[in-house]
Design an enzyme around this catalytic site. Structure first.
Site, PDB file in Angstrom:
ATOM      1  CE1 TYR A  56      -3.088  -2.974   0.163  1.00 22.85           C
ATOM      2  CE2 TYR A  56      -3.103  -2.831   2.555  1.00 22.85           C
ATOM      3  CZ  TYR A  56      -3.498  -3.454   1.389  1.00 22.85           C
ATOM      4  OH  TYR A  56      -4.299  -4.559   1.445  1.00 22.85           O
ATOM      5  CG  HIS A 119      -0.823  -8.632   0.026  1.00 28.67           C
ATOM      6  ND1 HIS A 119      -0.306  -7.366   0.124  1.00 28.67           N
ATOM      7  CD2 HIS A 119      -2.115  -8.469  -0.340  1.00 28.67           C
ATOM      8  CE1 HIS A 119      -1.237  -6.479  -0.194  1.00 28.67           C
ATOM      9  NE2 HIS A 119      -2.344  -7.130  -0.479  1.00 28.67           N
TER      10      HIS A 119
HETATM   11  P1  NAD Z   1     -13.246   0.032   1.202  1.00 26.28           P
HETATM   12  O1  NAD Z   1     -14.389  -0.710   0.643  1.00 26.28           O
HETATM   13  O2  NAD Z   1     -13.040  -0.013   2.654  1.00 26.28           O
HETATM   14  O3  NAD Z   1     -13.357   1.546   0.683  1.00 26.28           O
HETATM   15  C1  NAD Z   1     -12.385   2.499   1.015  1.00 26.28           C
HETATM   16  C2  NAD Z   1     -12.733   3.864   0.414  1.00 26.28           C
HETATM   17  O4  NAD Z   1     -13.911   4.368   1.040  1.00 26.28           O
HETATM   18  C3  NAD Z   1     -11.652   4.906   0.673  1.00 26.28           C
HETATM   19  O5  NAD Z   1     -11.641   5.816  -0.404  1.00 26.28           O
HETATM   20  C4  NAD Z   1     -12.150   5.616   1.919  1.00 26.28           C
HETATM   21  O6  NAD Z   1     -11.637   6.902   2.082  1.00 26.28           O
HETATM   22  C5  NAD Z   1     -13.626   5.621   1.660  1.00 26.28           C
HETATM   23  N1  NAD Z   1     -14.440   5.722   2.886  1.00 26.28           N
HETATM   24  C6  NAD Z   1     -14.267   5.064   4.054  1.00 26.28           C
HETATM   25  N2  NAD Z   1     -15.213   5.403   4.936  1.00 26.28           N
HETATM   26  C7  NAD Z   1     -16.012   6.307   4.297  1.00 26.28           C
HETATM   27  C8  NAD Z   1     -17.148   7.033   4.682  1.00 26.28           C
HETATM   28  N3  NAD Z   1     -17.704   6.874   5.885  1.00 26.28           N
HETATM   29  N4  NAD Z   1     -17.718   7.870   3.781  1.00 26.28           N
HETATM   30  C9  NAD Z   1     -17.196   8.016   2.553  1.00 26.28           C
HETATM   31  N5  NAD Z   1     -16.107   7.340   2.120  1.00 26.28           N
HETATM   32  C10 NAD Z   1     -15.522   6.515   2.985  1.00 26.28           C
HETATM   33  O7  NAD Z   1     -11.940  -0.478   0.414  1.00 26.28           O
HETATM   34  P2  NAD Z   1     -10.402  -0.691   0.794  1.00 26.28           P
HETATM   35  O8  NAD Z   1      -9.822   0.470   1.507  1.00 26.28           O
HETATM   36  O9  NAD Z   1      -9.731  -1.156  -0.439  1.00 26.28           O
HETATM   37  O10 NAD Z   1     -10.441  -1.939   1.770  1.00 26.28           O
HETATM   38  C11 NAD Z   1     -10.371  -1.817   3.151  1.00 26.28           C
HETATM   39  C12 NAD Z   1      -9.088  -2.375   3.684  1.00 26.28           C
HETATM   40  O11 NAD Z   1      -9.102  -3.797   3.567  1.00 26.28           O
HETATM   41  C13 NAD Z   1      -7.800  -1.929   2.966  1.00 26.28           C
HETATM   42  O12 NAD Z   1      -7.400  -0.656   3.408  1.00 26.28           O
HETATM   43  C14 NAD Z   1      -6.877  -3.052   3.342  1.00 26.28           C
HETATM   44  O13 NAD Z   1      -6.400  -2.849   4.667  1.00 26.28           O
HETATM   45  C15 NAD Z   1      -7.810  -4.282   3.331  1.00 26.28           C
HETATM   46  N6  NAD Z   1      -7.750  -4.978   2.007  1.00 26.28           N
HETATM   47  C16 NAD Z   1      -6.901  -6.026   1.885  1.00 26.28           C
HETATM   48  C17 NAD Z   1      -6.771  -6.676   0.659  1.00 26.28           C
HETATM   49  C18 NAD Z   1      -5.815  -7.833   0.538  1.00 26.28           C
HETATM   50  O14 NAD Z   1      -5.171  -8.187   1.494  1.00 26.28           O
HETATM   51  N7  NAD Z   1      -5.704  -8.449  -0.605  1.00 26.28           N
HETATM   52  C19 NAD Z   1      -7.502  -6.239  -0.443  1.00 26.28           C
HETATM   53  C20 NAD Z   1      -8.398  -5.181  -0.281  1.00 26.28           C
HETATM   54  C21 NAD Z   1      -8.512  -4.548   0.953  1.00 26.28           C
END
Ligand code: NAD
Length: 312
Positions: A56, A119
């Site tokens: 990230y 990952h």
């Molecule tokens: P998400 O579905 O959580 O969406 C994140 C987006 O939504 C960001 O732009 C954030 O600023 C926005 N957001 C969050 N809260 C909000 C709110 N209340 N109102 C408006 N916008 C809002 O997607 P993500 O960040 O990709 O996934 C969450 C986490 O999961 C990642 O940060 C990561 O830690 C993990 N993840 C891991 C993998 C992996 O290991 N392969 C893949 C995807 C995600």
């Protein structure tokens, strides 16, 4: 905050987890102080599960999370990853894993990781991950650098395949249980439950699709999925309901994932998301949202190397 047991780890995690990928500017440019305030706000609200990865922001998210957690490390559970280092840079070898954890520990300013995860496993060879990567993680566990071992990815079939051949404590999948999908529940939950593996549901907002600002340009979903998400968001906004709060609450109502990891980059995001805990879903509105997303529901995108396609 609400806490749930994570598989058989004996650890209680907050049902809302802090996803730190936005701290690496994955969605929009974020300042270090904005990110720090988000982390502080999350800890104040009782969020104890923090997920990050070297990938990230190409180490920026780990560095910023490490800075933000200085002096607060003991009050959180820290999950990071190995194996993916850039968009096309995967290396699941034991040597790279041993080198990677040392760099992560330095950036995160700690001497142990609570949950060390391989990952995006669908981009590696199942054989190598079972025979080499996970044994390396077990060695790190013996050395006291890692408490629990996990795997992450989008392909539910590859996750299941690996977890049935090697002992893992947790599985994280993303965009597989939310208003646009229930595949996690159908394809992985029965296996995880019988194996006592803790399930982590990431991306409850479908990586930004279920937000007012919409998804980033790099989002891999098909146009009909993005359009379905937009219809849901528009409908909720029309009803004066915050789409992200609604989407997160929908995931919180699912009891089989211990935590729902949502990406947060501001204290405002944290406050809004914690509001989901006290904002029950109107069943009539949920029925209308289900109808609105019908054309884009359970439409996954392909992910991973060709040799893994057979695992589904
Ligand atoms: P998400 O579905 O959580 O969406 C994140 C987006 O939504 C960001 O732009 C954030 O600023 C926005 N957001 C969050 N809260 C909000 C709110 N209340 N109102 C408006 N916008 C809002 O997607 P993500 O960040 O990709 O996934 C969450 C986490 O999961 C990642 O940060 C990561 O830690 C993990 N993840 C891991 C993998 C992996 O290991 N392969 C893949 C995807 C995600």
């Amino acid at each position: 905050m609400e806490y749930r047991p994570l598989g058989k780890t004996g650890v209680q995690v907050s049902s809302i987890g802090f996803g730190a990928s936005p701290l690496g500017n994955e969605f929009r440019p974020v300042t270090a102080s904005e990110g720090e305030r988000a982390v502080d706000a999350a800890i104040d609200r009782g969020i104890n599960f923090f997920d990050v990865a070297p990938y990230y922001g190409r180490t920026l998210a780990e560095e910023r999370l490490g800075n933000a957690l200085a002096g607060k490390r003991a009050s959180v559970l820290l999950a990071t990853k190995c194996g993916r280092y850039d968009r096309e840079d995967f290396d699941f070898s034991a040597d790279r894993t041993y080198a990677s954890i040392e760099a992560s520990l330095l950036r995160l300013r700690t001497d142990y990781i609570d949950f060390y995860q391989v990952h995006d496993v669908e981009f590696g060879s199942v054989r190598q991950i079972v025979d080499e990567t996970i044994p390396a993680l077990q060695e790190l566990q013996r050395q006291g650098k890692v408490r629990f071992i996990g795997i992450t990815g989008y392909s539910l079939g590859v996750l299941r395949q690996i977890a049935s051949q090697a002992r893992v404590d947790t599985i994280l999948s993303y965009c597989r249980y939310n208003l646009l999908s229930d595949e996690l529940d159908r394809s992985l939950r029965p296996f995880a439950e019988s194996a006592g593996i803790g399930l982590i549901n990431a991306s409850p907002l479908h990586m930004g699709v279920l937000t007012v600002q919409g998804p980033p340009a790099w989002h891999p979903a098909a146009p009909e999925v993005l359009a379905a998400g937009k219809r849901a968001v528009d409908l909720l906004v029309q009803q004066r309901v915050d789409p992200s709060v609604f989407a997160l609450r929908y995931c919180l109502d699912y009891p089989n994932a211990a935590t729902n990891v949502v990406g947060m980059s501001s204290a405002e995001n944290v406050a809004a998301n914690c509001l989901a805990l006290e904002t029950p879903i109107d069943p009539g509105l949920l029925a209308a949202v289900h109808e609105a997303v019908a054309g884009g529901y359970n439409k996954p995108w392909p992910s991973g190397i060709p040799e893994n396609a057979a695992f589904g």
